[in-house]
Design an enzyme around this catalytic site. Structure first.
Site, PDB file in Angstrom:
ATOM      1  CG  ASP A 157      -1.889  -1.178   1.197  1.00 28.32           C
ATOM      2  OD1 ASP A 157      -2.205  -1.677   0.103  1.00 28.32           O
ATOM      3  OD2 ASP A 157      -2.287  -1.616   2.291  1.00 28.32           O
TER       4      ASP A 157
ATOM      5  CE  LYS B 178       2.316  -2.412  -4.370  1.00 25.68           C
ATOM      6  NZ  LYS B 178       2.122  -2.052  -2.954  1.00 25.68           N
TER       7      LYS B 178
ATOM      8  N   GLY C 265      -4.567  -4.221  -3.751  1.00 26.12           N
ATOM      9  CA  GLY C 265      -5.543  -3.195  -4.096  1.00 26.12           C
ATOM     10  C   GLY C 265      -4.740  -1.975  -4.498  1.00 26.12           C
ATOM     11  CG  HIS C 266      -1.977  -2.036  -7.030  1.00 24.23           C
ATOM     12  ND1 HIS C 266      -1.070  -2.572  -7.893  1.00 24.23           N
ATOM     13  CD2 HIS C 266      -1.708  -2.574  -5.818  1.00 24.23           C
ATOM     14  CE1 HIS C 266      -0.283  -3.409  -7.232  1.00 24.23           C
ATOM     15  NE2 HIS C 266      -0.656  -3.431  -5.976  1.00 24.23           N
TER      16      HIS C 266
ATOM     17  CD  GLN D 121       0.771  -8.803  -2.548  1.00 24.66           C
ATOM     18  OE1 GLN D 121       1.449  -9.473  -3.298  1.00 24.66           O
ATOM     19  NE2 GLN D 121      -0.479  -8.506  -2.831  1.00 24.66           N
TER      20      GLN D 121
HETATM   21  P1  GDP Z   1      -0.756   0.355  -3.558  1.00 24.99           P
HETATM   22  O1  GDP Z   1      -1.342  -0.941  -3.088  1.00 24.99           O
HETATM   23  O2  GDP Z   1       0.709   0.429  -3.339  1.00 24.99           O
HETATM   24  O3  GDP Z   1      -1.147   0.694  -4.962  1.00 24.99           O
HETATM   25  O4  GDP Z   1      -1.390   1.488  -2.619  1.00 24.99           O
HETATM   26  P2  GDP Z   1      -2.938   1.613  -2.206  1.00 24.99           P
HETATM   27  O5  GDP Z   1      -3.709   2.092  -3.357  1.00 24.99           O
HETATM   28  O6  GDP Z   1      -3.406   0.375  -1.532  1.00 24.99           O
HETATM   29  O7  GDP Z   1      -2.843   2.682  -1.046  1.00 24.99           O
HETATM   30  C1  GDP Z   1      -2.324   3.948  -1.254  1.00 24.99           C
HETATM   31  C2  GDP Z   1      -3.414   4.956  -0.869  1.00 24.99           C
HETATM   32  O8  GDP Z   1      -2.839   6.242  -0.736  1.00 24.99           O
HETATM   33  C3  GDP Z   1      -4.484   5.113  -1.927  1.00 24.99           C
HETATM   34  O9  GDP Z   1      -5.692   5.434  -1.318  1.00 24.99           O
HETATM   35  C4  GDP Z   1      -3.978   6.285  -2.779  1.00 24.99           C
HETATM   36  O10 GDP Z   1      -5.024   6.973  -3.430  1.00 24.99           O
HETATM   37  C5  GDP Z   1      -3.357   7.131  -1.708  1.00 24.99           C
HETATM   38  N1  GDP Z   1      -2.204   7.948  -2.116  1.00 24.99           N
HETATM   39  C6  GDP Z   1      -1.218   7.643  -3.001  1.00 24.99           C
HETATM   40  N2  GDP Z   1      -0.284   8.618  -3.005  1.00 24.99           N
HETATM   41  C7  GDP Z   1      -0.682   9.538  -2.101  1.00 24.99           C
HETATM   42  C8  GDP Z   1      -0.124  10.764  -1.635  1.00 24.99           C
HETATM   43  O11 GDP Z   1       0.953  11.192  -2.027  1.00 24.99           O
HETATM   44  N3  GDP Z   1      -0.822  11.434  -0.672  1.00 24.99           N
HETATM   45  C9  GDP Z   1      -2.009  10.995  -0.177  1.00 24.99           C
HETATM   46  N4  GDP Z   1      -2.611  11.714   0.755  1.00 24.99           N
HETATM   47  N5  GDP Z   1      -2.566   9.844  -0.605  1.00 24.99           N
HETATM   48  C10 GDP Z   1      -1.902   9.120  -1.539  1.00 24.99           C
HETATM   49  P1  IMO Z   2      -0.870  -4.148  -2.276  1.00 20.50           P
HETATM   50  O1  IMO Z   2      -0.406  -4.692  -3.598  1.00 20.50           O
HETATM   51  C1  IMO Z   2      -0.989  -4.580   2.052  1.00 20.50           C
HETATM   52  C2  IMO Z   2      -1.082  -8.647   3.668  1.00 20.50           C
HETATM   53  C3  IMO Z   2      -2.342  -9.091   4.366  1.00 20.50           C
HETATM   54  C4  IMO Z   2      -1.766 -10.082   5.354  1.00 20.50           C
HETATM   55  C5  IMO Z   2      -0.646 -10.733   4.560  1.00 20.50           C
HETATM   56  C6  IMO Z   2      -1.023 -12.044   3.904  1.00 20.50           C
HETATM   57  O2  IMO Z   2      -2.175  -3.443  -2.340  1.00 20.50           O
HETATM   58  O3  IMO Z   2       0.210  -3.372  -1.612  1.00 20.50           O
HETATM   59  P2  IMO Z   2      -2.527 -12.738   1.822  1.00 20.50           P
HETATM   60  O4  IMO Z   2      -3.935 -12.388   1.474  1.00 20.50           O
HETATM   61  O5  IMO Z   2      -1.518 -12.328   0.803  1.00 20.50           O
HETATM   62  O6  IMO Z   2      -2.359 -14.173   2.203  1.00 20.50           O
HETATM   63  O7  IMO Z   2      -2.220 -11.881   3.168  1.00 20.50           O
HETATM   64  O8  IMO Z   2      -0.273  -9.797   3.572  1.00 20.50           O
HETATM   65  N1  IMO Z   2      -1.276  -8.130   2.289  1.00 20.50           N
HETATM   66  C7  IMO Z   2      -1.206  -6.850   1.948  1.00 20.50           C
HETATM   67  N2  IMO Z   2      -1.033  -5.749   2.712  1.00 20.50           N
HETATM   68  N3  IMO Z   2      -1.076  -4.459   0.714  1.00 20.50           N
HETATM   69  C8  IMO Z   2      -1.216  -5.551  -0.064  1.00 20.50           C
HETATM   70  O9  IMO Z   2      -1.166  -5.479  -1.416  1.00 20.50           O
HETATM   71  C9  IMO Z   2      -1.340  -6.815   0.550  1.00 20.50           C
HETATM   72  N4  IMO Z   2      -1.521  -8.065   0.096  1.00 20.50           N
HETATM   73  C10 IMO Z   2      -1.473  -8.870   1.168  1.00 20.50           C
HETATM   74  O10 IMO Z   2      -2.988  -8.024   5.000  1.00 20.50           O
HETATM   75  O11 IMO Z   2      -1.181  -9.396   6.429  1.00 20.50           O
HETATM   76 MG    MG Z   3      -2.882  -1.608  -1.819  1.00 15.97          MG
END
Ligand code: GDP
Ligand code: IMO
Ligand code: MG
Length: 422
Positions: free
Chosen positions: A12, A15, A39-40, A223
């Protein structure tokens, strides 16, 4: 030429946003591991999109998106993702290509994930319950079903044999989980028919050819490094190699073809699910990060645990991946903190250490912090590096000095446009 983009923390990091920002510089975006546990999030034109299996380059006309052999695909979730994309007029058949060697998540894999977690009680991993662990177990156990199997008429026979075996395994766990397999299977079969309308490829061959033609490829990780099956905080990890090597096995990219390794991290740290997290905060500062950063899982909606940046762990991730450029996300969330703390060492059983030990549970490790001055300025409207406040520049310089890798992008908000290049 292949560049990698990898999360350096516990996932998270942002990415999805950065892949979307960078896609115009690439011909191909390819996911190499993980599955719908990811979840991207992408935001542009006032709309927020969350992708789980589909690469984050899908909204750009110029790029082909590949789901690589290292990815595990749940047809049911994939179909939902496709449905969400319908209104955007994307030519999915020509723009989204799927590796025949990618493994399939069966409904019973999801049930096994739930049964395994239920059987662990308090020691549960905190999995996303998407069936990731059981699917990779079947892959390495050489029992799995792959996308390519769907091109043969007997795929349902294969499916039945594996699902029956899973049912017996679910019984073995001897835990209460409710399910209606007939319903899950009809949903699965319907989703498989949708999946079969897409383009299946021998993705390694496609990628060899693309490289020979001089195409630019960006491999999108899911991840983060601390969730890596080998190098993460085992057993509280996911079931794939989230680090650079995962791109080699998950796409068929040779190590000597990798050029840039783009490492992405938040200006602080978050984690969802169970497992050790040395810099985790349980105070008002942690709550502020969660609130301002809107730290809720994009896949499960669970609140993310928050804490200060852990440079010991970040340095470890930089080393394992061979990161050549860094991207710092969510700098805007730290605006308003009088003091910013950074963990630069651990007190490990009474000794000061600067590496990640075998065990980082809180009974062994206490973070040692360096304090830096905070900044008050709202960063969310800034567009150039010249406008960054001096205290943030000092923070960046401190991190660069410690990690010995330049920070090339500072992200100041979720939108595509809230991205500052340095
Ligand atoms: P990913 O899994 O690495 O793609 O990241 P996620 O989408 O799960 O989580 C990142 C969260 O932070 C999302 O809700 C994005 O919209 C948000 N986000 C990304 N970059 C920024 C930033 O620079 N500032 C803020 N406030 N939110 C951001
Ligand atoms: P992105 O790509 C954050 C965590 C889960 C749990 C552990 C194992 O959005 O960054 P799993 O379902 O893979 O067996 O869970 O890994 N986890 C993540 N945490 N971002 C993710 O993906 C994750 N994918 C799995 O919360 O702790
Ligand atoms: Mg994510």
């Amino acid at each position: 030429m292949v560049d990698l983009l990898l999360g350096l923390q516990w996932g998270d990091e942002g990415k999805g946003k950065i892949v979307d920002v960078l896609t115009k510089e690439y011909d191909i975006i390819a996911r190499f591991q993980g599955g719908p546990n990811a979840g991207h999030t992408l935001e542009f034109d006032g709309i927020k999109h969350v992708l789980h299996t589909i690469p984050s380059g899908i909204f750009h006309k110029n790029a082909i998106n590949i789901v690589g052999n290292g990815v595990v695909i749940d047809p049911v979730i994939f179909k939902k993702e496709l449905d969400n994309l319908k209104k955007f007029n994307i030519n999915i058949v020509s723009k989204l290509l799927i590796s025949r060697k990618a493994h399939l998540i069966l409904p019973t894999h999801r049930l096994l994930d739930a049964a395994s977690e239920a059987s662990k009680g308090k020691a549960k991993i905190g999995s996303t319950l998407k069936g990731i662990g059981p699917t990779y177990m079947d892959k390495t156990g050489r029992n799995g079903m792959r996308v390519g199997d769907l091109e043969f008429d007997d795929w349902k026979t294969k499916y039945r044999a594996l699902a029956d075996k899973h049912e017996a395994m679910i019984d073995f766990y001897n835990v209460e989980i409710e399910y209606n397999l007939a319903e899950l299977e009809s949903e699965f079969c319907e989703a498989v028919e949708t999946l079969k309308k897409l383009t299946f490829i021998d993705s390694e061959e496609y990628i060899f050819k693309a490289q020979a033609e001089g195409k630019k490829i960006l491999a999108e990780g899911a991840q983060g490094s601390l969730l890596d099956i080998d190098f993460g905080t085992y057993p509280f990890v996911t079931s794939s190699n989230t680090t650079a090597a995962g791109a080699c096995t998950g796409l068929g990219v040779a190590p000597n073809k990798i050029e840039k390794v783009l490492g992405i991290f938040k200006a602080y740290t978050t984690r969802v699910g169970s497992g050790p997290f040395p810099t985790e905060l349980f105070d008002e500062d942690g709550a502020t990060m969660g609130r301002v950063g809107n730290e809720f899982g994009a896949t499960t909606g669970r609140p993310r645990r928050c804490g200060w940046l852990d440079l010991v762990a970040l340095k470890y991730a930089v080393q394992i991946n061979g990161v050549t450029e860094l991207m710092m996300m969510k700098a805007d969330v730290l605006s308003g903190f009088k003091t910013i703390k950074v963990c630069t060492a651990y007190d490990y059983k009474g000794q000061k250490i600067q590496h990640l030990p075998y065990n980082i549970e809180s009974e062994y490790v206490t973070p040692i912090y360096t304090e830096l001055k905070g900044w008050a300025k709202d960063l969310t409207k800034l567009t150039t590096a010249e406008e960054l406040p001096p205290a943030l520049n000092d923070y960046i310089a401190f991190l660069e000095e410690h990690l010995q890798v330049p920070i090339k992008i500072v992200s100041v908000g979720p939108d595509r446009l809230q991205t500052i290049r340095r």
